[in-house]
Design an enzyme around this catalytic site. Sequence first.
Site, PDB file in Angstrom:
ATOM      1  N   HIS A 155       0.960  -0.992   0.216  1.00  8.34           N
ATOM      2  CA  HIS A 155       0.027   0.127  -0.013  1.00  8.34           C
ATOM      3  C   HIS A 155       0.811   1.259  -0.037  1.00  8.34           C
ATOM      4  CE1 HIS A 155      -2.831   2.990   1.516  1.00  8.34           C
ATOM      5  NE2 HIS A 155      -3.953   2.015   1.311  1.00  8.34           N
ATOM      6  N   LYS A 159     -11.158  -0.483   9.485  1.00 10.76           N
ATOM      7  CA  LYS A 159     -11.241  -1.821   8.839  1.00 10.76           C
ATOM      8  C   LYS A 159     -11.580  -3.017   9.640  1.00 10.76           C
ATOM      9  CE  LYS A 159      -7.764  -0.286   5.442  1.00 10.76           C
ATOM     10  NZ  LYS A 159      -8.732  -0.019   4.504  1.00 10.76           N
ATOM     11  N   GLN A 185      -4.984  -5.364   6.912  1.00  9.20           N
ATOM     12  CA  GLN A 185      -6.015  -6.567   6.220  1.00  9.20           C
ATOM     13  C   GLN A 185      -5.802  -7.652   6.771  1.00  9.20           C
ATOM     14  OE1 GLN A 185      -8.081  -5.621   3.941  1.00  9.20           O
ATOM     15  NE2 GLN A 185      -7.278  -3.581   3.363  1.00  9.20           N
ATOM     16  N   ASP A 228       2.695  -4.332   8.178  1.00 10.03           N
ATOM     17  CA  ASP A 228       1.219  -3.748   7.784  1.00 10.03           C
ATOM     18  C   ASP A 228       0.268  -4.809   7.906  1.00 10.03           C
ATOM     19  OD1 ASP A 228      -0.970  -2.465   6.828  1.00 10.03           O
ATOM     20  OD2 ASP A 228      -0.060  -2.156   4.660  1.00 10.03           O
ATOM     21  N   CYS A 255      -4.730   2.388  -3.960  1.00 11.99           N
ATOM     22  CA  CYS A 255      -3.418   2.612  -3.250  1.00 11.99           C
ATOM     23  C   CYS A 255      -2.488   1.707  -3.541  1.00 11.99           C
ATOM     24  CB  CYS A 255      -3.715   2.902  -1.875  1.00 11.99           C
ATOM     25  SG  CYS A 255      -4.877   4.291  -1.504  1.00 11.99           S
TER      26      CYS A 255
END
Length: 420
Positions: A128, A231, A208, A205, A374
Amino acid sequence: MTIATTPTLATQVRADFPILNQDINGQSLIYFDNAATSQKPLSVINALEDYYQQVNSNVHRGAHSLSTKATEKFEGARDKVAQFINATSRNEIVFTRNATEAVNLVAYSWAINHLKPGDEILTSVMEHHSNLVPWQMVAQKTGAIIKHVGLTAEQTLDLEQYKSLLSEKTKLVALVHVSNTLGCINPVAEITKLAHEKGAKVLIDACQSVPHLPVDVQAINCDWLVASGHKMCAPTGIGFLYGKEDLLEAMPPFLGGGEMIGEVSLDSFTYAELPHKFEAGTPAIGEAIALGAAVDYLSNIGMAKIHAYEEELTAYLFQQLEPFENLNLYGPKPTSDGKGRAALATFNVENLHANDLAPLLDYEGVAIRSGHHCTQPLHTVLGVAGSARASLYFYNTREEIDRFVIALKSTIEFFQEMLE
């Protein structure tokens, strides 16, 4: 004789999400844009509303009852997040506005102060922008070099290339856990182990992954991990940074001002203990409390249960998309039982731009995302300007997938007839 059927996870929780019970363009809403942001259950909405109606006050330092209650709820949310990802201490959880701010905190507090010309930052082509641009800015300021891990033929992270790029010059590895475009689940524990053998620090990261599957920072052994609340069923404007306590102790404050101070004179200051030295200014109090409520909600369901149900959805989604001859799907194929990737499908239809497809599906009540998500560099690698993405969560159903597939098929046929 009527045979009782076991209700799916989605049917058990749908009533908790009032936004899903509405019509869009005369059709019942199908929300397949969960990788961009998730919907919020009533318990989270009520927690935010309750804060402003019953508790609203600034946290810490206040001596009155409302401030005490607000502080208890705010710090209680920190405890919940720490437990949720299995941090060793509540001091390892820093509240931020979002994951982007959390990455930048590490970039400007640690990387700027530790990297020098010739040092290497290792990231990947699937990142991202929030896990690319801060490191590009750091490289410009420090003279560090960025190297990027590519993809395998199956469009997963090329672990062999990762191993070959690792060296004594590697000082930081910054990689995504689950790709928001390819849907692949990267082996972050192995990635971290290999990086540590070279003396490099690791930032993951987890935007997700934290909402969709069990995440254990001690098992991963990463140095930092970032996630966004919006999220994972929480409001926007709140996220968190996990960092190993000794690392956070050694890092200087990112921002200066109120809340992060110990003592201040006209000529100098001392900063507060962890985690408050990184939380300058009045925080997003209500949003943090609501993040705690979201953690409660997800924990009560169970992240293993959520992940297992989403694997079922993934298997069904890809089975339904398989007959499409003019559909190009990106990322690895799931196994027959849906394992090996996230519950999202990113795709392009031949001779049909994704930005044309999405509005037509919206006309059918189906909300998907179109564009570059992104991940512009990844799309360049894939040789396309953008793509369409249908991303699912535990409140979605097979019936919604069926409607999505019917709408997608009719939309493609409509465009094909126009071209003939």
